[in-house]
Design a protein around this motif. Structure first.
Motif, short mmCIF file in Angstrom:
data_model
loop_
_atom_site.label_atom_id
_atom_site.label_comp_id
_atom_site.label_asym_id
_atom_site.label_seq_id
_atom_site.Cartn_x
_atom_site.Cartn_y
_atom_site.Cartn_z
N GLU A 4 -62.50 -44.71 43.13
CA GLU A 4 -61.26 -45.27 42.60
C GLU A 4 -61.44 -46.74 42.23
OE1 GLU A 4 -57.05 -46.46 44.46
OE2 GLU A 4 -57.47 -44.31 44.52
N ALA A 5 -62.16 -47.49 43.05
CA ALA A 5 -62.36 -48.91 42.79
C ALA A 5 -63.30 -49.15 41.60
CB ALA A 5 -62.91 -49.60 44.03
N LYS A 6 -64.17 -48.18 41.28
CA LYS A 6 -65.12 -48.33 40.19
C LYS A 6 -64.50 -48.06 38.82
CE LYS A 6 -69.08 -46.82 42.90
NZ LYS A 6 -70.07 -45.76 43.05
N THR A 7 -63.39 -47.36 38.75
CA THR A 7 -62.81 -46.97 37.47
C THR A 7 -62.24 -48.16 36.72
OG1 THR A 7 -61.23 -45.51 36.38
CG2 THR A 7 -60.56 -46.40 38.48
N SER A 8 -62.20 -48.07 35.41
CA SER A 8 -61.59 -49.13 34.61
C SER A 8 -60.14 -48.81 34.27
CB SER A 8 -62.40 -49.35 33.32
OG SER A 8 -62.34 -48.20 32.52
N GLU A 9 -59.63 -47.72 34.81
CA GLU A 9 -58.23 -47.36 34.58
C GLU A 9 -57.34 -48.27 35.41
OE1 GLU A 9 -59.19 -44.93 31.79
OE2 GLU A 9 -57.09 -45.07 32.41
N PRO A 10 -56.15 -48.61 34.90
CA PRO A 10 -55.23 -49.46 35.66
C PRO A 10 -54.89 -48.84 37.01
CG PRO A 10 -54.47 -49.20 33.40
CD PRO A 10 -55.63 -48.26 33.60
N GLN A 11 -54.84 -49.69 38.03
CA GLN A 11 -54.48 -49.26 39.38
C GLN A 11 -52.97 -49.31 39.55
OE1 GLN A 11 -57.14 -48.19 41.42
NE2 GLN A 11 -58.12 -48.43 39.43
N ALA A 12 -52.48 -48.75 40.63
CA ALA A 12 -51.04 -48.66 40.89
C ALA A 12 -50.42 -50.03 41.17
CB ALA A 12 -50.78 -47.73 42.07
N ASP A 13 -51.18 -50.99 41.64
CA ASP A 13 -50.66 -52.31 41.98
C ASP A 13 -50.22 -53.03 40.70
OD1 ASP A 13 -52.04 -55.18 43.78
OD2 ASP A 13 -50.11 -54.87 42.82
N PRO A 14 -48.93 -53.32 40.52
CA PRO A 14 -48.47 -53.97 39.29
C PRO A 14 -48.93 -55.41 39.14
CG PRO A 14 -46.67 -53.79 40.84
CD PRO A 14 -47.84 -53.05 41.45
N ALA A 15 -49.50 -56.01 40.21
CA ALA A 15 -49.97 -57.38 40.13
C ALA A 15 -51.33 -57.48 39.43
CB ALA A 15 -50.05 -57.99 41.52
N VAL A 16 -51.96 -56.34 39.22
CA VAL A 16 -53.28 -56.32 38.59
C VAL A 16 -53.16 -55.80 37.18
CG1 VAL A 16 -55.58 -55.28 38.67
CG2 VAL A 16 -54.45 -55.98 40.79
N SER A 17 -53.79 -56.48 36.24
CA SER A 17 -53.79 -56.05 34.85
C SER A 17 -55.23 -55.73 34.46
CB SER A 17 -53.24 -57.16 33.95
OG SER A 17 -53.42 -56.83 32.60
N VAL A 18 -55.45 -54.54 33.92
CA VAL A 18 -56.77 -54.14 33.44
C VAL A 18 -56.63 -53.74 31.98
CG1 VAL A 18 -58.68 -52.53 33.70
CG2 VAL A 18 -57.46 -53.35 35.73
N VAL A 19 -57.38 -54.39 31.11
CA VAL A 19 -57.36 -54.09 29.68
C VAL A 19 -58.75 -53.57 29.33
CG1 VAL A 19 -57.00 -54.99 27.36
CG2 VAL A 19 -55.67 -55.91 29.27
N GLY A 20 -58.83 -52.29 29.05
CA GLY A 20 -60.11 -51.68 28.76
C GLY A 20 -60.59 -51.93 27.34
N PRO A 21 -61.82 -51.51 27.06
CA PRO A 21 -62.36 -51.65 25.70
C PRO A 21 -61.44 -50.99 24.68
CG PRO A 21 -64.06 -50.91 27.22
CD PRO A 21 -62.75 -50.84 27.96
N GLY A 22 -61.17 -51.68 23.61
CA GLY A 22 -60.32 -51.14 22.56
C GLY A 22 -58.83 -51.26 22.84
N ALA A 23 -58.45 -51.69 24.04
CA ALA A 23 -57.03 -51.84 24.37
C ALA A 23 -56.59 -53.28 24.11
CB ALA A 23 -56.79 -51.46 25.83
N GLY A 24 -55.34 -53.54 24.30
CA GLY A 24 -54.78 -54.87 24.05
C GLY A 24 -54.08 -54.91 22.71
#
Length: 164
Positions: A4-24
């Motif tokens: 779960e920690a290795k994935t680049s998918e957004p986690q449930a915690d709303p305080a964390v922002s993950v923008v993957g390749p091609g996103a944004g």
């Protein structure tokens, strides 16, 4: 480390922002394509980050000064020419250029290859400037020097007219 920690998918915690390749958010400004990775909405408006791809022979904005934000520009690939006052600097991959408030500057890709750079804006004030410029193109108007200067003026930025 868990799967779960290795994935680049957004986690449930709303305080964390993950923008993957091609996103944004994508902003197209003529021959420049910008991808907004952070618009300030996840940083309390303290920081914005964008990736820009400058086509070969792309001129940047008129030389200007920001009154209220620092701008950092990190060259990922290609060469970007920075003009600071009367001096030119050719920045290649791996170069970081930090522009504090009040410093006159502009940039351009004068090379035959695309250039990619990562930009930071602290605080995030300047992201809306790029959205405004995209609006000029969307309305079918040319991005003239004056249209660019008008947009700058809304974000505590002015042209460095003493260097024209």
């Amino acid at each position: 480390m868990t799967d779960e920690a290795k994935t680049s998918e957004p986690q449930a915690d709303p305080a964390v922002s993950v923008v993957g390749p091609g996103a944004g958010e994508t902003i197209v400004l003529g021959t420049t394509r910008m991808r907004v990775l952070e618009d300030g909405s996840h940083t309390g408006h303290r920081l914005a980050i964008a990736e820009s791809v400058l086509a070969p022979h792309t001129q940047g904005p008129p030389q200007h000064r920001h009154a209220r934000h620092d701008e950092g520009l990190y060259i990922i690939s290609g060469t970007v020419r920075f003009t600071v006052g009367h001096d030119d600097y050719d920045a290649t991959a791996g170069t970081l250029v930090m522009v504090p408030p009040g410093t006159p500057h502009t940039f351009a890709n004068v090379a035959d290859q695309p250039a990619v750079m990562l930009s930071t804006f602290t605080p995030d004030l300047y992201v809306q400037y790029f959205r405004d410029l995209e609006g000029v193109f969307a309305e079918g108007r040319p991005l003239t020097r004056q249209a660019n200067i008008d947009a700058m003026s809304r974000y505590a930025t002015e042209p460095a007219t003493d260097l024209d």
